[in-house]
Motif scaffolding. Structure first.
Motif, PDB file in Angstrom:
ATOM      1  N   ALA A   1       2.254  -5.830 -38.972  1.00 39.81           N
ATOM      2  CA  ALA A   1       1.340  -4.778 -39.430  1.00 39.81           C
ATOM      3  C   ALA A   1       0.013  -4.825 -38.687  1.00 39.81           C
ATOM      4  O   ALA A   1      -0.471  -3.802 -38.177  1.00 39.81           O
ATOM      5  CB  ALA A   1       1.107  -4.917 -40.932  1.00 39.81           C
ATOM      6  N   ILE A   2      -0.579  -6.010 -38.607  1.00 37.26           N
ATOM      7  CA  ILE A   2      -1.889  -6.135 -37.964  1.00 37.26           C
ATOM      8  C   ILE A   2      -1.777  -5.936 -36.457  1.00 37.26           C
ATOM      9  O   ILE A   2      -2.601  -5.253 -35.842  1.00 37.26           O
ATOM     10  CB  ILE A   2      -2.514  -7.505 -38.295  1.00 37.26           C
ATOM     11  CG1 ILE A   2      -2.781  -7.603 -39.804  1.00 37.26           C
ATOM     12  CG2 ILE A   2      -3.813  -7.710 -37.520  1.00 37.26           C
ATOM     13  CD1 ILE A   2      -3.206  -8.980 -40.274  1.00 37.26           C
TER      14      ILE A   2
ATOM     15  N   ASN B   1      -1.142  -2.330 -35.692  1.00 39.05           N
ATOM     16  CA  ASN B   1      -2.354  -1.595 -36.032  1.00 39.05           C
ATOM     17  C   ASN B   1      -3.410  -1.704 -34.937  1.00 39.05           C
ATOM     18  O   ASN B   1      -3.992  -0.707 -34.507  1.00 39.05           O
ATOM     19  CB  ASN B   1      -2.899  -2.166 -37.342  1.00 39.05           C
ATOM     20  CG  ASN B   1      -3.799  -1.190 -38.043  1.00 39.05           C
ATOM     21  OD1 ASN B   1      -3.667   0.008 -37.884  1.00 39.05           O
ATOM     22  ND2 ASN B   1      -4.723  -1.699 -38.803  1.00 39.05           N
TER      23      ASN B   1
ATOM     24  N   VAL C   1      -4.918   1.315 -32.551  1.00 37.80           N
ATOM     25  CA  VAL C   1      -6.356   1.603 -32.539  1.00 37.80           C
ATOM     26  C   VAL C   1      -6.932   1.483 -31.129  1.00 37.80           C
ATOM     27  O   VAL C   1      -7.674   2.356 -30.663  1.00 37.80           O
ATOM     28  CB  VAL C   1      -7.104   0.662 -33.505  1.00 37.80           C
ATOM     29  CG1 VAL C   1      -8.613   0.747 -33.276  1.00 37.80           C
ATOM     30  CG2 VAL C   1      -6.778   1.016 -34.943  1.00 37.80           C
TER      31      VAL C   1
ATOM     32  N   THR D   1     -11.260  -3.793 -36.706  1.00 41.45           N
ATOM     33  CA  THR D   1      -9.956  -3.352 -37.214  1.00 41.45           C
ATOM     34  C   THR D   1      -9.273  -4.457 -38.011  1.00 41.45           C
ATOM     35  O   THR D   1      -8.824  -4.245 -39.144  1.00 41.45           O
ATOM     36  CB  THR D   1      -9.048  -2.925 -36.044  1.00 41.45           C
ATOM     37  OG1 THR D   1      -9.691  -1.896 -35.296  1.00 41.45           O
ATOM     38  CG2 THR D   1      -7.712  -2.420 -36.558  1.00 41.45           C
TER      39      THR D   1
ATOM     40  N   THR E   1      -8.420  -4.642 -42.044  1.00 38.72           N
ATOM     41  CA  THR E   1      -7.016  -4.482 -42.425  1.00 38.72           C
ATOM     42  C   THR E   1      -6.394  -5.743 -43.020  1.00 38.72           C
ATOM     43  O   THR E   1      -5.480  -5.642 -43.836  1.00 38.72           O
ATOM     44  CB  THR E   1      -6.163  -4.048 -41.215  1.00 38.72           C
ATOM     45  OG1 THR E   1      -6.344  -4.980 -40.145  1.00 38.72           O
ATOM     46  CG2 THR E   1      -6.551  -2.665 -40.750  1.00 38.72           C
TER      47      THR E   1
ATOM     48  N   THR F   1      -4.006  -5.856 -46.166  1.00 38.83           N
ATOM     49  CA  THR F   1      -2.626  -6.286 -45.951  1.00 38.83           C
ATOM     50  C   THR F   1      -2.222  -7.343 -46.975  1.00 38.83           C
ATOM     51  O   THR F   1      -1.129  -7.285 -47.551  1.00 38.83           O
ATOM     52  CB  THR F   1      -2.462  -6.850 -44.524  1.00 38.83           C
ATOM     53  OG1 THR F   1      -2.783  -5.826 -43.578  1.00 38.83           O
ATOM     54  CG2 THR F   1      -1.041  -7.323 -44.288  1.00 38.83           C
TER      55      THR F   1
ATOM     56  N   THR G   1       0.360   1.755 -51.534  1.00 38.31           N
ATOM     57  CA  THR G   1      -0.388   2.387 -50.444  1.00 38.31           C
ATOM     58  C   THR G   1      -1.559   3.197 -50.985  1.00 38.31           C
ATOM     59  O   THR G   1      -2.677   3.137 -50.462  1.00 38.31           O
ATOM     60  CB  THR G   1       0.537   3.293 -49.614  1.00 38.31           C
ATOM     61  OG1 THR G   1       1.642   2.522 -49.123  1.00 38.31           O
ATOM     62  CG2 THR G   1      -0.213   3.896 -48.436  1.00 38.31           C
TER      63      THR G   1
ATOM     64  N   SER H   1      -6.512   2.662 -39.874  1.00 40.30           N
ATOM     65  CA  SER H   1      -5.877   1.364 -39.656  1.00 40.30           C
ATOM     66  C   SER H   1      -5.388   0.753 -40.963  1.00 40.30           C
ATOM     67  O   SER H   1      -4.318   0.142 -41.011  1.00 40.30           O
ATOM     68  CB  SER H   1      -6.846   0.407 -38.956  1.00 40.30           C
ATOM     69  OG  SER H   1      -7.997   0.174 -39.745  1.00 40.30           O
TER      70      SER H   1
ATOM     71  N   VAL I   1      -2.137   2.514 -41.876  1.00 46.27           N
ATOM     72  CA  VAL I   1      -1.006   2.071 -41.051  1.00 46.27           C
ATOM     73  C   VAL I   1      -0.546   0.676 -41.456  1.00 46.27           C
ATOM     74  O   VAL I   1       0.649   0.428 -41.663  1.00 46.27           O
ATOM     75  CB  VAL I   1      -1.392   2.088 -39.555  1.00 46.27           C
ATOM     76  CG1 VAL I   1      -0.311   1.423 -38.711  1.00 46.27           C
ATOM     77  CG2 VAL I   1      -1.611   3.517 -39.083  1.00 46.27           C
ATOM     78  N   ALA I   2      -1.493  -0.252 -41.588  1.00 44.75           N
ATOM     79  CA  ALA I   2      -1.141  -1.641 -41.900  1.00 44.75           C
ATOM     80  C   ALA I   2      -0.472  -1.760 -43.263  1.00 44.75           C
ATOM     81  O   ALA I   2       0.543  -2.450 -43.411  1.00 44.75           O
ATOM     82  CB  ALA I   2      -2.390  -2.521 -41.848  1.00 44.75           C
TER      83      ALA I   2
END
Length: 250
Positions: free
Chosen positions: A91-92, A95, A99, A123, A127, A131, A171, A221, A224-225
């Motif tokens: 995820a990170i 992400n 970005v 970012t 995130t 997360t 989410t 971000s 997305v993450a």
């Protein structure tokens, strides 16, 4: 002197902790000392890196190290969730990649070593907590609503459909704080990036534009993450024959 003067506020926090008998004095002192040492070390490293002829290479290596370190920290904080280290890293990492491609690929900022590290750091810093919280909350949601997921699976729904509501809830919960911060920026709150630029003497309009870019990046971000980590945990919560995995508590 400015940094030393700010210790007055640390003393205030220590006083509150002692007055309220929170027993957080050691933790507060340790966190301040650790942050001070870490920031000084980073400052010294930045000086060496950005003055090096290989500054760009060092910048990308620094970004990679931040991604790995953040995944490790996330795995420790959400240790009860199986596979969270891989999920957090995916995820990170994805992400940060998105970005950086947007910011530098579209020419929003010049591709300079300091900009690469700063944008990646902002970012990841925003995130990673989201997360971790998403991983923990997704695990809790699946446990609390295990019966609902099992019922949907028994009715013939596929895994994605059976866990869609839980993923959406997590989410949404993660995005609401970011959306609210975006709403009040400039009215109630002055964000850190803009404040720092203004204190450094940057033109106010330039500072505002850079802060706007940062805030939009943070909002995107986090979305997305959190989406990536919730979907991956949802998959891990189901076995190959579409049963709820044993690690999901009843």
């Amino acid at each position: 002197m400015q940094a030393a003067a700010s210790l007055v506020l640390v003393l205030l926090v220590l006083g509150v902790s002692r007055w309220q008998k929170l027993e957080l004095e050691k933790s507060i002192i340790w966190s301040v000392v650790r942050a001070t040492v870490q920031l000084i070390a980073v400052g010294l490293l930045f000086t060496v890196i950005f003055e090096s002829e290989q500054a760009a290479v060092w910048a990308w290596l620094w970004v990679a190290a931040m991604v790995v370190a953040s995944a490790y920290v996330a795995a420790r904080r959400a240790a009860g969730v199986p596979g969270v280290a891989v999920s957090a890293f995916t995820a990170i990492g994805a992400n940060v990649t998105i970005v950086l491609l947007v910011v530098f690929g579209l020419g929003i900022l010049d591709t300079e070593p300091v900009a690469i590290v700063v944008i990646a750091g902002i970012t990841i810093g925003n995130t990673m907590p989201s997360t971790v919280q998403a991983a923990l909350r997704m695990s809790d949601q699946l446990s609390e609503q295990r019966g609902e997921v099992e019922a949907m699976l028994s009715l013939g729904f596929d895994g994605a459909s059976a866990t869609r509501r839980q993923s959406a809830q997590v989410t949404s919960h993660a995005l609401v704080p970011q959306i609210e911060r975006t709403k009040v920026v400039g009215i109630i709150a002055l964000p850190g990036a803009m404040t720092g630029l203004l204190l450094a003497g940057t033109d106010p309009i330039d500072a505002v534009l850079i802060q706007l870019v940062v805030m939009i990046l943070v909002l995107g971000s986090v979305a997305v993450a959190v989406t990536i980590v919730t979907l991956q945990i949802a998959r891990k919560a189901l076995t190959d024959d579409l049963r709820v995995a044993d690690w999901v508590k009843r």
